[in-house]
Every structure is written in structure tokens, then in C-alpha cells.
Design an enzyme around this catalytic site. Structure first.
Site, PDB file in Angstrom:
ATOM      1  N   HIS A   4       4.385 -11.649  -7.915  1.00 14.22           N
ATOM      2  CA  HIS A   4       4.363 -11.852  -6.463  1.00 14.22           C
ATOM      3  C   HIS A   4       2.922 -11.865  -5.973  1.00 14.22           C
ATOM      4  O   HIS A   4       2.032 -11.288  -6.581  1.00 14.22           O
ATOM      5  CB  HIS A   4       5.180 -10.778  -5.746  1.00 14.22           C
ATOM      6  CG  HIS A   4       6.568 -11.221  -5.461  1.00 14.22           C
ATOM      7  ND1 HIS A   4       7.082 -11.334  -4.190  1.00 14.22           N
ATOM      8  CD2 HIS A   4       7.547 -11.632  -6.298  1.00 14.22           C
ATOM      9  CE1 HIS A   4       8.318 -11.776  -4.253  1.00 14.22           C
ATOM     10  NE2 HIS A   4       8.635 -11.966  -5.519  1.00 14.22           N
ATOM     11  N   GLU A  23       6.200 -16.027  -7.229  1.00 12.35           N
ATOM     12  CA  GLU A  23       6.347 -16.261  -5.793  1.00 12.35           C
ATOM     13  C   GLU A  23       5.540 -17.503  -5.400  1.00 12.35           C
ATOM     14  O   GLU A  23       6.057 -18.598  -5.403  1.00 12.35           O
ATOM     15  CB  GLU A  23       5.890 -15.039  -5.000  1.00 12.35           C
ATOM     16  CG  GLU A  23       6.150 -15.167  -3.523  1.00 12.35           C
ATOM     17  CD  GLU A  23       5.607 -13.998  -2.736  1.00 12.35           C
ATOM     18  OE1 GLU A  23       6.109 -13.757  -1.631  1.00 12.35           O
ATOM     19  OE2 GLU A  23       4.676 -13.326  -3.210  1.00 12.35           O
ATOM     20  N   GLU A  29      10.545 -13.452   3.517  1.00 15.42           N
ATOM     21  CA  GLU A  29      10.119 -12.194   4.136  1.00 15.42           C
ATOM     22  C   GLU A  29       9.215 -12.414   5.348  1.00 15.42           C
ATOM     23  O   GLU A  29       9.104 -11.551   6.226  1.00 15.42           O
ATOM     24  CB  GLU A  29       9.417 -11.292   3.112  1.00 15.42           C
ATOM     25  CG  GLU A  29       8.021 -11.720   2.694  1.00 15.42           C
ATOM     26  CD  GLU A  29       8.014 -12.707   1.541  1.00 15.42           C
ATOM     27  OE1 GLU A  29       6.948 -12.891   0.939  1.00 15.42           O
ATOM     28  OE2 GLU A  29       9.076 -13.289   1.244  1.00 15.42           O
TER      29      GLU A  29
END
Length: 221
Positions: A4, A23, A29
Site C-alpha cells: 500500500h 495499491e 478510502e
């Protein structure tokens, strides 16, 4: 291994197969702070970021909101677009390690959760059925004998006719998760139905504004 906050995939998983996904995307998010994570953005990713390789977008938001209702907030965050738009991500977005982005309470007893229980993360075959950059995308993927189909649109509602040649011979039970008739106003509304289809046939569907479609095709004996 799931990276990520990282750069996009560069083929390193060919050497290190334990690198499952990365990611490198403006993912879901960001809905906690920003309203730009919308259906047009989501559809565009299928034509841009996903070309580089598996993408951990963290899909599966079930607090679905219209543009008018949406508020960026940290507690019980909303997501733009319909429930079926989120379900379709699990087919359209390739990621060997998938997840559910929200708390368990957000899924308990909710329409569409049964699809998330069944959808695989590893595929044997992929077919791109239809699409137009930043407008809409329809992808089918096979796991064993079952086919899964995901369709997503931007803010434009669409009537699509999906050819089913990818199924091969025989008849299939299609378990369909589609935008309900009022999904433009109530984006959490899902119509779940089953019908018998066969290869060579056509499936006519309506995608609401910011909508989607998810289907499981199981071969009949």
C-alpha cells in the site's frame, strides 16, 4: 504481500509470486475526505491503472449514496454510486487478495452480501465484453466451471445488451444482482433474480446512474 502507498506494479510478481497485489491508486478510502471517488473515476480505472496489474482498491462500500446525499465523513463513510456498482468491482478489478472495506455491521443482512461470499479472487479466464473509456465497462471471468460478470457505468444510466457467447455450450442458471428500478434515488436497492440462459443468447440489463451489475453463471447438469 500487499503493498500500500506504493508505485504501480512493474512485473515483480513474476519473480516473487508472494507479491499478490498493490495499491498505487486513488482508492475508495478517499471517500472519507473527497467526493472525487465517483463512478466515472471507478470506470476509468479499468482502462488505466489496471493495465499495469493487480490493484487493491479496497472495494465493497455498502453505505451507498447519490451525489445529492453524499457527505465526506470519517465515521460510517459513504460511497458514491449504487450497491451493484460496488459488487461489480470484485469482477472488474483484478486483485488476488481482495477485501471488504467496511466494518462487519455494514454488511450484516444487506442485499448483495451473498455475492461477496461467493466471488473468487483467482481466475482461469477473462473476457472483455464491452466498454468505452470512462463511460462503462463489462468484463466476464471464469473460475472453474462458473462464470462471473461485472458491469459498471459512470453517472449516465444505460441499457446494455450483453452477448453470452463466452459461456460456451449448454444452459446456465444466471444469478443476477441488478440495480433496482429506484436505484437512481435509492442506490442501496438491489434486484436479485435467477433465470436460465444459454450460450449464444443475449442479456438485456439496465444500469442506473452510477450503477452496476454482477452475475454468477452456474452450468446446469
Amino acid at each position: 504481500l500487499d503493498l500500500h502507498g506504493s508505485y504501480k506494479p512493474t512485473g515483480m510478481s513474476r519473480t516473487y509470486p508472494n507479491l499478490l497485489t498493490q495499491e498505487a491508486v486513488l482508492g475508495l478510502e478517499w471517500s472519507r475526505w473527497y467526493r472525487g471517488i465517483d463512478p466515472e473515476h471507478n470506470v476509468t480505472l479499468a482502462f488505466t491503472r489496471l493495465i499495469a496489474g493487480p490493484m487493491d482498491y479496497t472495494p465493497g462500500g455498502f453505505r451507498n449514496a447519490t451525489r445529492r446525499e453524499f457527505r465526506a465523513r470519517r465515521r460510517k463513510p459513504m460511497v458514491l454510486g449504487t450497491r451493484c456498482h460496488q459488487l461489480a468491482m470484485y469482477v472488474v478489478y483484478e486483485s488476488t487478495l481482495q477485501m471488504l472495506c467496511d466494518s462487519p455491521a455494514a454488511y450484516r443482512g444487506q442485499a448483495g452480501f451473498e455475492f461477496l461470499k461467493r466471488v473468487p479472487t483467482v481466475w482461469d479466464e477473462t473476457k472483455v465484453i464491452d466498454g468505452k473509456v470512462a463511460d462503462y465497462i463489462v468484463i466476464a471471468r471464469r473460475s472453474g466451471r462458473e462464470w462471473y460478470l461485472g458491469g459498471m457505468t459512470d453517472w449516465t444510466p444505460r441499457e446494455l445488451v450483453i452477448p453470452l457467447e463466452f459461456l460456451g455450450e449448454g444452459q446456465y442458471i444466471a444469478e443476477i444482482y441488478a440495480d433496482a428500478e429506484d436505484a437512481d434515488r435509492n442506490p442501496q436497492a438491489v434486484e436479485i433474480r435467477r433465470e436460465v440462459v444459454e450460450a449464444g443468447g443475449r442479456m438485456r440489463v439496465r444500469l442506473a446512474s452510477g450503477g452496476g451489475l454482477a452475475v454468477i453463471f452456474t452450468p446446469l447438469p
